[in-house]
Design a protein around this motif. Sequence first.
Motif, PDB file in Angstrom:
ATOM      1  N   CYS A  31      14.000  20.059  27.022  1.00 28.33           N
ATOM      2  CA  CYS A  31      12.777  19.359  27.373  1.00 28.33           C
ATOM      3  C   CYS A  31      11.600  20.160  26.835  1.00 28.33           C
ATOM      4  O   CYS A  31      11.453  21.327  27.163  1.00 28.33           O
ATOM      5  CB  CYS A  31      12.662  19.206  28.895  1.00 28.33           C
ATOM      6  N   LEU A  33       7.371  20.458  26.016  1.00 29.01           N
ATOM      7  CA  LEU A  33       6.039  20.021  26.404  1.00 29.01           C
ATOM      8  C   LEU A  33       5.215  19.711  25.175  1.00 29.01           C
ATOM      9  O   LEU A  33       5.228  20.448  24.200  1.00 29.01           O
ATOM     10  CB  LEU A  33       5.361  21.128  27.216  1.00 29.01           C
ATOM     11  N   ASN A  48       6.576  26.582  27.034  1.00 31.19           N
ATOM     12  CA  ASN A  48       6.297  25.153  26.958  1.00 31.19           C
ATOM     13  C   ASN A  48       7.543  24.330  26.673  1.00 31.19           C
ATOM     14  O   ASN A  48       7.472  23.124  26.470  1.00 31.19           O
ATOM     15  CB  ASN A  48       5.236  24.868  25.892  1.00 31.19           C
ATOM     16  N   SER A  66      14.957  14.695  36.426  1.00 30.24           N
ATOM     17  CA  SER A  66      13.816  13.942  36.935  1.00 30.24           C
ATOM     18  C   SER A  66      12.844  14.817  37.720  1.00 30.24           C
ATOM     19  O   SER A  66      11.661  14.515  37.818  1.00 30.24           O
ATOM     20  CB  SER A  66      14.300  12.786  37.820  1.00 30.24           C
ATOM     21  N   ASP A  67      13.331  15.925  38.273  1.00 29.13           N
ATOM     22  CA  ASP A  67      12.481  16.788  39.104  1.00 29.13           C
ATOM     23  C   ASP A  67      11.711  17.832  38.298  1.00 29.13           C
ATOM     24  O   ASP A  67      10.632  18.250  38.704  1.00 29.13           O
ATOM     25  CB  ASP A  67      13.332  17.514  40.156  1.00 29.13           C
ATOM     26  N   PHE A  68      12.273  18.273  37.175  1.00 25.76           N
ATOM     27  CA  PHE A  68      11.636  19.331  36.390  1.00 25.76           C
ATOM     28  C   PHE A  68      10.787  18.745  35.272  1.00 25.76           C
ATOM     29  O   PHE A  68      11.181  17.811  34.584  1.00 25.76           O
ATOM     30  CB  PHE A  68      12.673  20.270  35.777  1.00 25.76           C
ATOM     31  N   SER A  69       9.620  19.346  35.092  1.00 26.85           N
ATOM     32  CA  SER A  69       8.741  19.007  33.974  1.00 26.85           C
ATOM     33  C   SER A  69       8.091  20.286  33.466  1.00 26.85           C
ATOM     34  O   SER A  69       7.519  21.045  34.260  1.00 26.85           O
ATOM     35  CB  SER A  69       7.650  18.035  34.424  1.00 26.85           C
ATOM     36  N   LYS A  71       5.441  20.543  32.019  1.00 25.30           N
ATOM     37  CA  LYS A  71       4.002  20.406  32.232  1.00 25.30           C
ATOM     38  C   LYS A  71       3.610  20.742  33.662  1.00 25.30           C
ATOM     39  O   LYS A  71       2.576  21.365  33.905  1.00 25.30           O
ATOM     40  CB  LYS A  71       3.550  18.992  31.890  1.00 25.30           C
ATOM     41  N   ASN A  72       4.433  20.343  34.649  1.00 24.69           N
ATOM     42  CA  ASN A  72       4.027  20.418  36.051  1.00 24.69           C
ATOM     43  C   ASN A  72       4.837  21.369  36.912  1.00 24.69           C
ATOM     44  O   ASN A  72       4.498  21.568  38.080  1.00 24.69           O
ATOM     45  CB  ASN A  72       4.104  19.017  36.674  1.00 24.69           C
ATOM     46  N   SER A  73       5.912  21.934  36.397  1.00 30.54           N
ATOM     47  CA  SER A  73       6.799  22.771  37.211  1.00 30.54           C
ATOM     48  C   SER A  73       6.491  24.247  36.994  1.00 30.54           C
ATOM     49  O   SER A  73       6.482  24.735  35.859  1.00 30.54           O
ATOM     50  CB  SER A  73       8.266  22.489  36.882  1.00 30.54           C
ATOM     51  N   GLN A  86       6.618  22.999  42.076  1.00 31.27           N
ATOM     52  CA  GLN A  86       5.661  22.347  41.195  1.00 31.27           C
ATOM     53  C   GLN A  86       4.303  23.053  41.246  1.00 31.27           C
ATOM     54  O   GLN A  86       4.015  23.816  42.163  1.00 31.27           O
ATOM     55  CB  GLN A  86       5.492  20.869  41.596  1.00 31.27           C
ATOM     56  N   ARG A 269      13.673  29.107  29.877  1.00 30.86           N
ATOM     57  CA  ARG A 269      12.332  28.622  29.553  1.00 30.86           C
ATOM     58  C   ARG A 269      11.769  29.512  28.450  1.00 30.86           C
ATOM     59  O   ARG A 269      11.872  30.742  28.522  1.00 30.86           O
ATOM     60  CB  ARG A 269      11.447  28.681  30.794  1.00 30.86           C
TER      61      ARG A 269
END
Length: 277
Positions: A31, A33, A48, A66-69, A71-73, A86, A269
Amino acid sequence: WSKADTVVSYPSSTSIPTSIAGIPVSALNDCTLSPGSLAVQQEWDRGNTAAWCLLQDPRYSSGFASDFSPKNSAHVALGKGYLVVQDDQSCAHWEVPSALAANLQGGYTTSPTQGSSGHKPTSAPGVGVRYCVLGPRGRYFLQLAEGGRSIWVGPPTFTEALRESQSLARRVAFGPNDGWFIIFESGTVSWENIPRRLHNQILKRATDDALVMDVSIGPKGEFFVIYHDFTWNVAGISDVLARKIDEVHCERGKIRSISFGAYDSWFIRYYLEPKGW
């Protein structure tokens, strides 16, 4: 690489060998960003881009996706389940210890009772979470946003170290054999029963005045440690994760964190420069 007895140590800007056998990419999830959607400093600090391999249950993997992003996590904790903190201090979790689930619902208990909560999309209203880590045998460390209050289930020596310190814990890791590692806000560290290779690496880098920024330890004694100069060490990892690290470096990615969970699960990450820079 030998995941049994070799410590791999690379600065975040160098490349690594490409001698690992191929791994089916279907086992991985990536995933990335979009460039410009976060402050440059935040992108650089925490990465990112992320990838993970979660093998427990198809529902587990789809729930995490669905829970991890990126941008927002803010933070990811793995154990038998997972917890995602988050940026707005809410969290999502799956199969966490029942005592932790109660704390996230505002019950504030330190009972070491083990169990699972199933999937919960968010924490209870008003229970802001700053940081959390999961460990074996129902261990966890939860830091609430309000006043930096911490709640945990850990070995007695871990509790003693926290209570004796005049500084708050900034990062925590739990390992097998009642092992633990604490990084305090003051920059000091404390540990007990950590993997010998990690112990030796920390002592070796201490002679260079290298401050530890983050540590994670897996249920089999695998570990990742990163320092404030963004150099890092990793050891004991699975072939799948080793291959992913190889791919990240081939892309000139800069690793920021690696978390370990049950069943050889992992989360990584890293930072990739936006294309065109």
